[in-house]
Design a protein around this motif. Structure first.
Motif, PDB file in Angstrom:
ATOM      1  N   VAL A 171       2.308   1.590  -3.582  1.00 60.20           N
ATOM      2  CA  VAL A 171       1.325   2.117  -4.531  1.00 60.20           C
ATOM      3  C   VAL A 171       1.172   3.627  -4.323  1.00 60.20           C
ATOM      4  CG1 VAL A 171      -1.130   2.120  -5.138  1.00 60.20           C
ATOM      5  CG2 VAL A 171       0.087  -0.053  -4.878  1.00 60.20           C
ATOM      6  N   GLY A 172       1.048   4.049  -3.074  1.00 61.01           N
ATOM      7  CA  GLY A 172       0.909   5.475  -2.776  1.00 61.01           C
ATOM      8  C   GLY A 172       2.113   6.285  -3.220  1.00 61.01           C
TER       9      GLY A 172
ATOM     10  N   SER B 186      -5.063   7.020 -11.586  1.00 67.40           N
ATOM     11  CA  SER B 186      -5.945   6.444 -10.572  1.00 67.40           C
ATOM     12  C   SER B 186      -5.201   5.394  -9.758  1.00 67.40           C
ATOM     13  CB  SER B 186      -7.169   5.816 -11.225  1.00 67.40           C
ATOM     14  OG  SER B 186      -6.828   4.593 -11.846  1.00 67.40           O
ATOM     15  N   LYS B 187      -5.662   5.246  -8.532  1.00 61.33           N
ATOM     16  CA  LYS B 187      -5.061   4.235  -7.663  1.00 61.33           C
ATOM     17  C   LYS B 187      -5.210   2.853  -8.292  1.00 61.33           C
ATOM     18  CE  LYS B 187      -4.964   2.440  -2.996  1.00 61.33           C
ATOM     19  NZ  LYS B 187      -5.523   2.465  -1.664  1.00 61.33           N
TER      20      LYS B 187
ATOM     21  N   GLU C 226      -2.244   0.287  -9.002  1.00 62.30           N
ATOM     22  CA  GLU C 226      -2.286  -1.054  -8.416  1.00 62.30           C
ATOM     23  C   GLU C 226      -2.125  -2.132  -9.479  1.00 62.30           C
ATOM     24  OE1 GLU C 226      -5.975  -0.834  -6.228  1.00 62.30           O
ATOM     25  OE2 GLU C 226      -4.872  -0.566  -4.352  1.00 62.30           O
TER      26      GLU C 226
ATOM     27  N   GLN D  79       2.087   6.636  -6.999  1.00 55.98           N
ATOM     28  CA  GLN D  79       1.050   7.596  -7.368  1.00 55.98           C
ATOM     29  C   GLN D  79       1.521   9.018  -7.085  1.00 55.98           C
ATOM     30  OE1 GLN D  79      -2.685   6.842  -5.420  1.00 55.98           O
ATOM     31  NE2 GLN D  79      -3.837   7.663  -7.134  1.00 55.98           N
TER      32      GLN D  79
ATOM     33  N   ASP E 107       0.821  -1.213   0.000  1.00 61.72           N
ATOM     34  CA  ASP E 107       0.000   0.000   0.000  1.00 61.72           C
ATOM     35  C   ASP E 107       0.856   1.266   0.000  1.00 61.72           C
ATOM     36  OD1 ASP E 107      -2.407  -1.396  -0.065  1.00 61.72           O
ATOM     37  OD2 ASP E 107      -2.537  -1.486   2.122  1.00 61.72           O
TER      38      ASP E 107
ATOM     39  N   GLU F 227      -0.562  12.243  -9.330  1.00 68.56           N
ATOM     40  CA  GLU F 227      -1.770  11.798  -8.652  1.00 68.56           C
ATOM     41  C   GLU F 227      -2.955  11.694  -9.602  1.00 68.56           C
ATOM     42  OE1 GLU F 227      -2.440  13.990  -5.061  1.00 68.56           O
ATOM     43  OE2 GLU F 227      -0.392  13.657  -4.387  1.00 68.56           O
TER      44      GLU F 227
END
Length: 70
Positions: free
Chosen positions: A40-41, A52-53, A57, A44, A37, A49
């Motif tokens: 991924v952040g 998209s998450k 992912e 991003q 997590d 940003e």
């Protein structure tokens, strides 16, 4: 996979991560500590940003299929 195993494998895979996502620094990778997590952040954040998450992912999951970290 337990957290110690993930952290150990993460240390081994840092070079592969930097090949895929060259804008990430060693300090960035230390902060992630093999946590998906956080990773991924970080991607991003570093690569925009606007992505998209879910897109990030999927990219991470594709990378992981080759390296089997998570």
């Amino acid at each position: 996979m337990n957290s110690d195993t993930i952290k150990g494998k993460w240390n081994q895979l840092k070079g592969e991560v930097k090949k895929q996502w060259g804008d990430l620094t060693d300090d960035d990778l230390l902060k992630v500590e093999g946590n998906r997590d956080k990773f991924v952040g970080l991607i991003q954040e570093r690569y925009g940003e606007a992505r998209s998450k879910a897109d990030v992912e999927r990219e991470v999951d594709t990378w992981n299929e080759r390296h089997n970290l998570w």
